[in-house]
Design an enzyme around this catalytic site. Structure first.
Site, PDB file in Angstrom:
ATOM      1  N   GLU A  99       6.990 -21.632   8.841  1.00  0.00           N
ATOM      2  CA  GLU A  99       7.192 -20.812   9.829  1.00  0.00           C
ATOM      3  C   GLU A  99       8.151 -21.223  10.982  1.00  0.00           C
ATOM      4  O   GLU A  99       8.580 -20.434  11.858  1.00  0.00           O
ATOM      5  CB  GLU A  99       5.979 -20.205  10.580  1.00  0.00           C
ATOM      6  CG  GLU A  99       5.050 -21.554  11.354  1.00  0.00           C
ATOM      7  CD  GLU A  99       4.045 -20.827  11.848  1.00  0.00           C
ATOM      8  OE1 GLU A  99       4.078 -20.609  13.326  1.00  0.00           O
ATOM      9  OE2 GLU A  99       2.937 -20.354  11.111  1.00  0.00           O
ATOM     10  N   GLU A 124       0.920  -1.321  -0.068  1.00  0.00           N
ATOM     11  CA  GLU A 124       0.087   0.091   0.019  1.00  0.00           C
ATOM     12  C   GLU A 124       0.807   1.338  -0.007  1.00  0.00           C
ATOM     13  O   GLU A 124       0.382   2.326  -0.385  1.00  0.00           O
ATOM     14  CB  GLU A 124      -1.079   0.234   1.242  1.00  0.00           C
ATOM     15  CG  GLU A 124      -2.112  -1.069   1.031  1.00  0.00           C
ATOM     16  CD  GLU A 124      -3.364  -0.911   2.278  1.00  0.00           C
ATOM     17  OE1 GLU A 124      -2.673  -0.356   3.161  1.00  0.00           O
ATOM     18  OE2 GLU A 124      -4.227  -1.407   1.804  1.00  0.00           O
TER      19      GLU A 124
END
Length: 298
Positions: free
Chosen positions: A114, A83
């Site tokens: 992870e 963004e």
């Protein structure tokens, strides 16, 4: 700390009957719990400010904002990075989101990614991490190996490290120069850290990235000014921005924008300092393109 003992994994007394209440009551419970998030984030004001100040300095010297996380935390980092490009007109390579398991993990969980400490470091190595970069490690639980490995490597390189967790005394915090720990309490649905924890992380990322951009001079007063007027609609918007912050008429703003070759910060500087294009350009260069600093000192 064992996973079962983390605050984010505890049952929330306020929502223990959420499966039997009316839908309106369900929504009220969620809203009441979400109100606690802003308070938890507010308790980290000093740490967030420290993160912004140092990150802004590094960014100004050419550093990159690099987000590192797994699952929801990783997705929030990718979102914040993405963004910044259209919002503040920065180059895509200046804000990068890394998620454990690679881009495909944005849409589908990659099992075991992870839990790999080496993977976080490898992903940063692939970016040729350097000492001016800023690495933001995100983990609601504060213990994700992928993030810990990345932060450890970033520290070795001399990059600026920030950790964002939702538990106190987090593991990732031990591997960061600035540890931000917004303790939001147990989730509404036990262990669903995409909820309160995710909201807290999004708020913190908004603050950090927006603060860094403000310190780069991409905001004047409270208006985004580093816009690229590439078509007639955007030229009109740019002229309205200039008019709003200078009190010039929109026609005057439009004419100045043309003289400034569609450079909004330059046009604002020309009007506010009553200078021509070349003079205004020199002032902006003197103050690293920061219109607020130009106006304050002239």
């Amino acid at each position: 700390m064992e996973i079962k003992n983390l605050t984010t994994e505890q049952r929330n007394p306020a929502s223990i009957h959420i499966d039997t209440v009316s839908t309106v009551e369900m929504v009220k419970i969620m809203n009441e719990e979400d109100q606690k998030v802003a308070l938890a984030v507010g308790n980290q004001d000093e740490q967030i400010a420290r993160a912004i100040d140092e990150a802004a300095n590094r960014y100004k010297k050419g550093g990159r904002l690099i987000y590192l996380g797994a699952g929801t935390s990783g997705r929030l980092g990718v979102l914040d990075a993405a963004e910044l490009v259209p919002t503040y007109g920065i180059k895509p390579e200046r804000a990068i989101g890394l998620i454990a398991g690679g881009p495909g993990a944005m849409y589908k969980a990659v099992e075991g990614a992870e839990d790999d400490t080496n993977l976080g470091a490898e992903d940063l190595k692939d970016l040729n991490l350097n000492s001016q970069d800023i690495v933001l490690g995100l983990a609601a639980s504060g213990r994700t190996p992928y993030v810990i490995g990345g932060l450890e490597y970033a520290n070795q390189i001399g990059a600026f490290t920030i950790s964002i967790a939702c538990v106190k005394d987090s593991e990732i915090g031990k591997h960061a120069e600035v540890a931000i720990e917004a303790v939001v309490g147990p989730e509404i649905v036990t262990g669903s850290t995409r909820m309160k924890s995710g909201t807290a992380q999004k708020m913190i990322l908004n603050m950090i990235s927006t603060g860094v951009m403000i310190r780069q001079g991409k905001v004047f007063e409270n208006v985004m000014i580093d816009v690229m007027p590439t078509n007639s609609k955007l030229v009109d918007r740019a002229s309205r921005i200039i008019s709003a912050v200078t009190d010039a008429t929109q026609e005057e703003a439009l004419q100045t924008l043309k003289k400034a070759e569609n450079n909004v910060p330059l046009a604002i500087t020309m009007i506010k300092t009553e200078s021509n294009k070349d003079e205004a350009q020199k002032l902006l260069e003197q103050y690293n393109g920061n219109v607020s600093e130009v106006i304050k000192n002239n």
